[in-house]
Design an enzyme around this catalytic site. Structure first.
Site: not given
Length: 580
Positions: A234-236
């Site tokens: 889960f990016d950023a």
């Protein structure tokens, strides 16, 4: 209460905190349909470890290794079935979707593969023989995407998918990782609007206050799972929920959204793993474990700056203090350990761990080794945010200078220490090959991060790994150490860990296998000087015959005194499972 009701009840509880003003039932029905979950779907038992000491992650772009005669994903697949067959269990292919900037993290289309890399068939092929980790770029989307085009044209889907704000809103508390303006003006068919851009104006933040955005991403997740992706990064994600008048980072709704997605994902694929990418101070990062109900793995973001600083300074006191403060991960969760990645060396995770003078020394040493600095805006000032440099060059010299001749043992020590820690080890492909700074790519892109994002032609890589170069020396030794490590239960990601007190130059850990049969004392000289060590100092049991797994040397006398050479490491064990 029946299991279907239990699942619905869990979703209902999530909804009450995320969307308290909405009737939950229609959205719950839509989410279950999107995930193709049966009404009798149940969650797996909690606190299950779907990993062990054999798990090793390779981090790579789809085109980090290239062959002009084939698609890069084909080349990567060949590498994974050849040189890397026994080296890694999991491959994290960085965003392989069509994109407009940031080397993939400005996604145009979430469900297509970038044609220059290959297609879904190539992704599926890799997923059949390696655990596949992929990015869910969940916080923002490209300003050149169809959704954002619909936002401009005021059409669905997309019209209400992006976060808007007014320049008159109170945005003074918003935490940012960049120094560009937060809001970007956009001309739409019904006038000018201002969209929220945490990272860049080409990466427009999505608005999860709109349940339709959540539903769209659940459909994307379901598609990824169908393609064989089992680990979702889960990016950023820390910036997911935005609200004027707040910091707009780590808000309660963000944590609840992660819990909701985990509920759905683990009901669909019980052994799927969620990894949260939250490049923030350590105490904030740890919150993403939740109560073993959010991330399965969290990145150990404080490790890269602390470990590199320790090796540059020859002093492990800060590293030891940090290690002693880290809570053991509950079963069902663990740490993802790494020293370098496609991004730079984050400095925010070192906040409250290194003081200003130490940070200044750190930054200056990295600069003298050819590194660069990216900044973020805080309180009206630009503050160093990350250091951009290849790991090989980051460890070229020390704070004192004049110790470049020890670059190779210093580099190997960094990885041996990382492999000793509680958690799953991850290797960025350029670190595994000891790639140097890529100034040519920086000149081509104008971006500092490009210094560590180059491309290896596979014929050049094969030559470098067989010609006696430092690339071969590093790769061969890391491959040897990983083979040893994979066999030892005491290096299980959730095996017991205690930090030893061996002074400021020796960093030591005691690891004990889950069945308590094997103990490993991992000792690392993080200095350029020889260091004495008496075996009695680490309380070796006198009734056992101890062996250094790295050299094969045996020890039976607790009074025996050793001398560790510069950057030398020991893995002292009472058992050696690699011989079984």
């Amino acid at each position: 209460m029946s299991e279907p009701l239990a699942l619905r009840q869990r979703l209902k509880q999530h909804m009450a905190l995320i969307y308290p003003q909405q009737q939950p039932e229609p959205l719950i029905d839509a989410l279950l349909e999107a995930m193709a979950l049966d009404h009798d779907a149940t969650a797996p038992p909690p606190h299950q470890n779907h990993w062990d000491q054999q798990d090793v992650v390779l981090i790579t772009y789809g085109n980090s290794i290239i062959d002009e005669d084939e698609k890069p994903l084909v080349t990567l697949d060949r590498l994974l079935t050849d040189d890397f067959a026994e080296l890694v269990s999991t491959v994290h292919i960085l965003p392989f979707f069509p994109y407009s900037s940031d080397d993939g993290f400005s996604v145009i289309d979430y469900v297509s593969v970038n044609e220059s890399l290959g297609d879904w068939g190539h992704i599926n092929a890799i997923a059949r023989h390696k655990k596949l980790m992929a990015d869910l770029v969940i916080n923002h989307m490209s300003a050149r995407s169809a959704w954002f085009d619909n936002f401009r044209r005021r059409r669905d889907p997309g019209k209400d998918y992006f976060k808007e704000a007014s320049p008159d809103d109170d945005l003074s508390q918003v935490v940012r990782p960049r120094n560009t303006p937060l809001l970007a003006p956009v001309q739409t068919e019904d006038g000018e609007r201002f969209v929220w851009c945490t990272f860049s104006h080409d990466q427009v933040d999505l608005d999860f206050a709109n349940p339709e955005v959540l539903l769209a991403f659940v459909r994307i997740i379901a598609f990824y799972l169908q393609q064989g992706i089992r680990l979702l990064r889960f990016d950023a994600v820390a910036y997911l929920w935005k609200q004027a008048g707040t910091t707009s980072i780590h808000l309660q709704q963000t944590h609840e959204l992660i819990k909701l997605l985990r509920t759905l994902i683990e009901c669909k694929v019980p052994d799927a793993v969620i990894i949260t990418e939250t490049n923030v101070p350590n105490r904030e990062n740890l919150t993403y474990f939740g109560n073993a109900n959010e991330a399965h793995w969290i990145y150990n973001f404080s490790l890269p700056p602390l470990l590199i600083y320790s090796l540059l300074s020859g002093d492990c006191r800060h590293l030891k203090t940090w290690a002693m403060s880290m809570p053991p991960a509950q079963n069902g969760t663990t740490y993802l350990n790494f020293i370098a990645s496609h991004d730079g060396i984050g400095l925010r995770p070192a906040e409250d761990l290194l003081d200003e003078q130490e940070l200044a020394q750190f930054i200056n040493t990295i600069k003298s080794s050819g590194g660069m600095v990216n900044y973020r805006r805080k309180d009206g000032e630009d503050k160093p945010y990350e250091l951009n440099i290849s790991l090989w060059d980051a460890l070229k010299d020390t704070l004192k200078g004049g110790q470049q001749s020890l670059q190779l043992p210093r580099y190997l020590c960094a990885h041996t220490l990382m492999m000793s820690l509680e958690g799953v080890p991850a290797f960025y492909i350029h670190s595994l090959m000891a790639t140097a700074n890529d100034y040519r790519k920086v000149a081509l892109t104008g971006r500092n991060r490009s210094i560590n994002r180059g491309h290896w032609p596979i014929n050049e890589l094969k030559a470098a790994l067989s010609n006696g170069s430092h690339h071969q020396l590093v790769f061969d030794e890391l491959r040897r150490q990983l083979a040893i490590r994979r066999a030892q239960p005491a290096f299980h990601p959730n095996a017991t860990q205690f930090t030893l007190h061996l002074g400021q130059h020796l960093f030591g850990l005691w690891r004990q296998s889950p069945d308590r049969r094997q103990s490993i004392f991992a000792i690392h000289n993080i200095s350029a000087d020889t260091q004495p060590l008496t075996l009695a100092d680490i309380n070796l049991a006198s009734t056992d015959l101890w062996r250094d797994l790295l050299t094969g040397q045996h020890f039976s006398d607790r009074s025996q005194q050793l001398t560790l050479g510069p950057y030398q490491c020991l893995w002292l064990s009472n058992l050696d499972y690699s011989e079984r």
